[in-house]
Design an enzyme around this catalytic site. Structure first.
Site, PDB file in Angstrom:
ATOM      1  NE  ARG A 103      -2.565  -0.006   3.614  1.00  0.00           N
ATOM      2  CZ  ARG A 103      -3.727   0.340   4.395  1.00  0.00           C
ATOM      3  NH1 ARG A 103      -5.043   0.223   3.984  1.00  0.00           N
ATOM      4  NH2 ARG A 103      -3.166   1.232   5.422  1.00  0.00           N
ATOM      5  CB  THR A 107      -3.048   7.044  -2.322  1.00  0.00           C
ATOM      6  OG1 THR A 107      -2.308   5.699  -2.485  1.00  0.00           O
ATOM      7  CG2 THR A 107      -2.227   8.246  -3.019  1.00  0.00           C
ATOM      8  CG  ASP A 199       2.727  -1.943   9.057  1.00  0.00           C
ATOM      9  OD1 ASP A 199       2.943  -3.325   8.664  1.00  0.00           O
ATOM     10  OD2 ASP A 199       2.918  -0.972   8.084  1.00  0.00           O
ATOM     11  CG  ASP A 202       6.412  -1.937   9.411  1.00  0.00           C
ATOM     12  OD1 ASP A 202       7.014  -2.686   8.623  1.00  0.00           O
ATOM     13  OD2 ASP A 202       6.056  -0.788   9.227  1.00  0.00           O
TER      14      ASP A 202
END
Ligand code: PRP
Ligand code: URA
Length: 207
Positions: A103, A107, A199, A202
């Site tokens: 991603r 945006t 996330d 991550d």
């Protein structure tokens, strides 16, 4: 419209709480993400067909069962790998296809950077695995690609889902089953799931 299943299990609730906590480190995050993935995938695999086979035990002949469906698993890179590691214990010789999507941080649109898929037949049971269903863009792109390659029976499996992403997938792909461990409140202005877990990639990969 196909089903959406939210898998309830005390072990999922416990492990999901561990991976949601912001102070959880990489080692614990990986372990508990693995537990949630395994239970989810066991639930998904309840739908697989079996066939009877005659076998001999040390004492007698009997009729046993063997899996008959051909399964293709497609983890969405990178975070989907976490769930692939979990499924390989149950289906060690399963066919695996890869789709790499990332991603854009501004945006939230997914961009494809990798694709390697086995030949897919209409009879295959295709499981697309990605822990986070946020806007639904990544699952949508992957399912669209798999349908173009011939997939007819598709189930998507996520750990945490946003209502917005579920709605998006139901509109774009009403024929696809959705299995998840949790439906959260909403997406924030950066298209992150709230409360979510941050996330996933991550945290799982320690980056
Ligand atoms: C995350 C996640 C999904 C996607 C979900 O991946 O693993 O693939 O975002 O968001 P969406 O539903 O809005 O498309 P990310 O792009 O951060 O890449 P990563 O797996 O490499 O961390
Ligand atoms: N991807 C993640 O890893 N987390 C989110 O909340 C949304 C997308």
């Amino acid at each position: 419209m196909k089903s959406i299943i939210v898998v309830n299990h005390p072990l999922i609730e416990h492990s999901l709480t561990v991976i949601r906590r912001k102070e959880t480190g990489t080692e614990e995050f990986r372990r508990h993400a693995g537990i949630v993935s395994k239970i989810l995938l066991v639930e998904v695999m309840k739908g697989l067909g079996t066939m009877s086979i005659r076998i001999e035990t040390p004492l007698a002949t009997m009729t046993g069962k063997k899996l008959k469906d051909d399964v293709v698993v497609v983890p969405v890179l990178r975070a989907g790998l976490a769930m692939l590691f979990a499924i390989q214990d149950f289906l060690p010789s399963v066919s695996v296809g890869f789709v790499g999507l990332e991603r854009d941080e501004k945006t939230a649109q997914a961009r494809e950077y990798y694709q390697k898929l086995p030949k897919i037949f209409a009879s295959h049971k295709v499981l697309v695995i990605d822990p986070m269903l946020a806007t639904g863009g990544s699952f949508d792109d992957t399912v669209t690609l798999l349908k173009a390659k011939g997939a007819k029976h598709i189930t998507i499996v996520s750990i945490v889902s946003a209502p917005e992403g579920i709605k998006h997938m139901q509109k774009r792909h009403p024929d696809v089953h959705i299995v998840t461990a949790a439906i959260d409140s909403h997406l924030n202005d950066r298209k992150f799931i709230v409360p979510g877990l941050g996330d996933f990639g991550d945290r799982y990969f320690g980056t």
